[in-house]
Design an enzyme around this catalytic site. Structure first.
Site, short mmCIF file in Angstrom:
data_model
loop_
_atom_site.label_atom_id
_atom_site.label_comp_id
_atom_site.label_asym_id
_atom_site.label_seq_id
_atom_site.Cartn_x
_atom_site.Cartn_y
_atom_site.Cartn_z
CD GLU A 65 -2.52 1.56 0.36
OE1 GLU A 65 -3.45 0.95 -0.13
OE2 GLU A 65 -2.42 2.73 -0.32
CG ASP A 92 2.78 0.36 -8.32
OD1 ASP A 92 2.34 -0.87 -8.40
OD2 ASP A 92 2.92 0.91 -9.56
CG ASP A 114 -7.87 2.97 -6.91
OD1 ASP A 114 -8.64 3.59 -5.97
OD2 ASP A 114 -6.82 2.75 -6.39
NE ARG A 189 -11.10 3.53 7.14
CZ ARG A 189 -10.28 4.38 7.95
NH1 ARG A 189 -9.88 5.40 7.38
NH2 ARG A 189 -9.83 4.02 9.12
CE1 TYR A 190 -10.99 3.63 0.07
CE2 TYR A 190 -12.55 4.11 -1.62
CZ TYR A 190 -11.46 4.42 -0.97
OH TYR A 190 -10.93 5.58 -0.99
C1 LIG Z 1 -10.30 2.33 -3.21
S1 LIG Z 1 -8.90 1.83 -1.98
C2 LIG Z 1 -9.37 0.68 -1.33
C3 LIG Z 1 -8.64 0.31 0.18
C4 LIG Z 1 -8.87 -0.94 0.84
N1 LIG Z 1 -8.81 -2.20 0.21
C5 LIG Z 1 -10.45 -0.91 1.16
O1 LIG Z 1 -11.22 -1.72 0.73
O2 LIG Z 1 -10.70 -0.10 2.17
C6 LIG Z 1 -7.52 1.44 -3.00
C7 LIG Z 1 -6.27 1.25 -2.52
O3 LIG Z 1 -5.54 0.91 -3.45
C8 LIG Z 1 -4.36 1.36 -3.22
N2 LIG Z 1 -3.65 1.22 -4.47
C9 LIG Z 1 -3.83 1.57 -5.88
N3 LIG Z 1 -2.94 1.21 -6.83
C10 LIG Z 1 -1.96 0.61 -5.95
C11 LIG Z 1 -0.92 -0.37 -6.38
N4 LIG Z 1 -0.43 -0.34 -7.84
N5 LIG Z 1 -0.07 -1.06 -5.56
C12 LIG Z 1 -0.67 -1.06 -4.34
N6 LIG Z 1 -1.87 -0.46 -3.83
C13 LIG Z 1 -2.38 0.50 -4.76
C14 LIG Z 1 -4.70 2.80 -2.90
O4 LIG Z 1 -3.80 3.60 -2.59
C15 LIG Z 1 -5.66 2.67 -2.28
O5 LIG Z 1 -5.35 2.59 -0.85
#
Ligand SMILES: C[S@@+](CC[C@H](N)C(=O)[O-])C[C@H]1O[C@@H](n2cnc3c(N)ncnc32)[C@H](O)[C@@H]1O
Length: 220
Positions: A65, A92, A114, A189-190
């Site tokens: 993360e 990443d 996302d 959380r999401y």
């Molecule tokens: C919409 S949030 C969901 C967070 C958590 N999984 C939840 O369900 O509450 C998506 C998360 O993925 C992370 N993220 C996006 N692209 C990523 C990547 N390439 N590698 C690791 N994390 C990533 C973002 O920083 C963000 O915290």
């Protein structure tokens, strides 16, 4: 960021961060013996990662993360709960996937990634052919890839892409298998936000098939 969390980022993160350089025996990254290693990609605020690490003390967890507040929260919770089975990749996830050994991971979680709903942004979605090749390479035969989302378009996309990959089988037997959260998981959380706002969530579980690790050719 609060001072306590800043201290954890400064002092604990360097200790728990995934090492640079070649990764060979992942189980040796953990201070206590672990029988398997699981990976959560994009753990956000980390509630699911902490829950799984607490519920499965004999599994080593790697959480990826880049969001530093989420990393700090995981460090705080891990310290509070005396969890020794978490390592962090605060960046990443994709370069980490390239570095992980073939067939080294028993389970991958990608929860509420996302959705990039605009058509011109679909190419940014984490579920794509290159990342599925990488997940197929690192997962052990029989290992599991778990995906969840509240975005119907992204669910259809992820299901189609993963079913089109020779390395995965969808394990659902009936609607409850994709409508209900796996019993050993908790709401992220999401997910909680989506449910509160009345959106349905879908939970997809895929099994890494076959016995040959490594990228698998696409179906024609
Ligand atoms: C919409 S949030 C969901 C967070 C958590 N999984 C939840 O369900 O509450 C998506 C998360 O993925 C992370 N993220 C996006 N692209 C990523 C990547 N390439 N590698 C690791 N994390 C990533 C973002 O920083 C963000 O915290």
């Amino acid at each position: 960021m609060r001072d306590g969390r800043r201290r954890l980022v400064d002092e604990e993160l360097p200790r728990l961060r995934m090492p640079v350089g070649p990764l060979e025996n992942l189980q040796s990254l953990f201070s206590d013996p672990v029988s398997d290693v699981w990976l959560e990609i994009g753990f956000g605020a980390g509630e699911h990662l902490i829950h799984q690490a607490e519920a499965n003390p004999h599994i080593g967890f790697i959480g990826a993360e880049p969001f530093i507040n989420g990393v700090a929260r995981v460090l705080a919770e891990a310290e509070k709960k005396s969890l020794h089975n978490i390592r962090i990749h605060d960046d990443d996830a994709r370069p980490l996937l390239e570095r992980l050994p073939a067939a080294s991971i028993g389970r991958v979680f990608l929860l509420f990634s996302d959705p990039w709903p605009k058509t011109r942004h679909h190419k940014r979605r984490f579920v794509n052919a290159a990342n599925l090749d990488a997940l197929a390479r690192i997962l052990k035969p029989g290992g599991e890839f778990r995906f969840a989302s509240d975005d119907a378009g992204f669910v259809r996309w992820a299901l189609a892409a993963t079913l089109a990959h020779d390395g995965f089988d969808w394990t659902a037997k009936g609607p409850a298998d994709w409508r209900e959260r796996p019993p050993d998981a908790i709401a992220t959380r999401y997910e909680t936000k989506a449910l509160t706002e009345g959106r349905n969530c879908v939970y997809l579980r895929f099994q890494r098939n076959g016995s040959t690790p490594g990228p698998t050719p696409k179906k024609a």
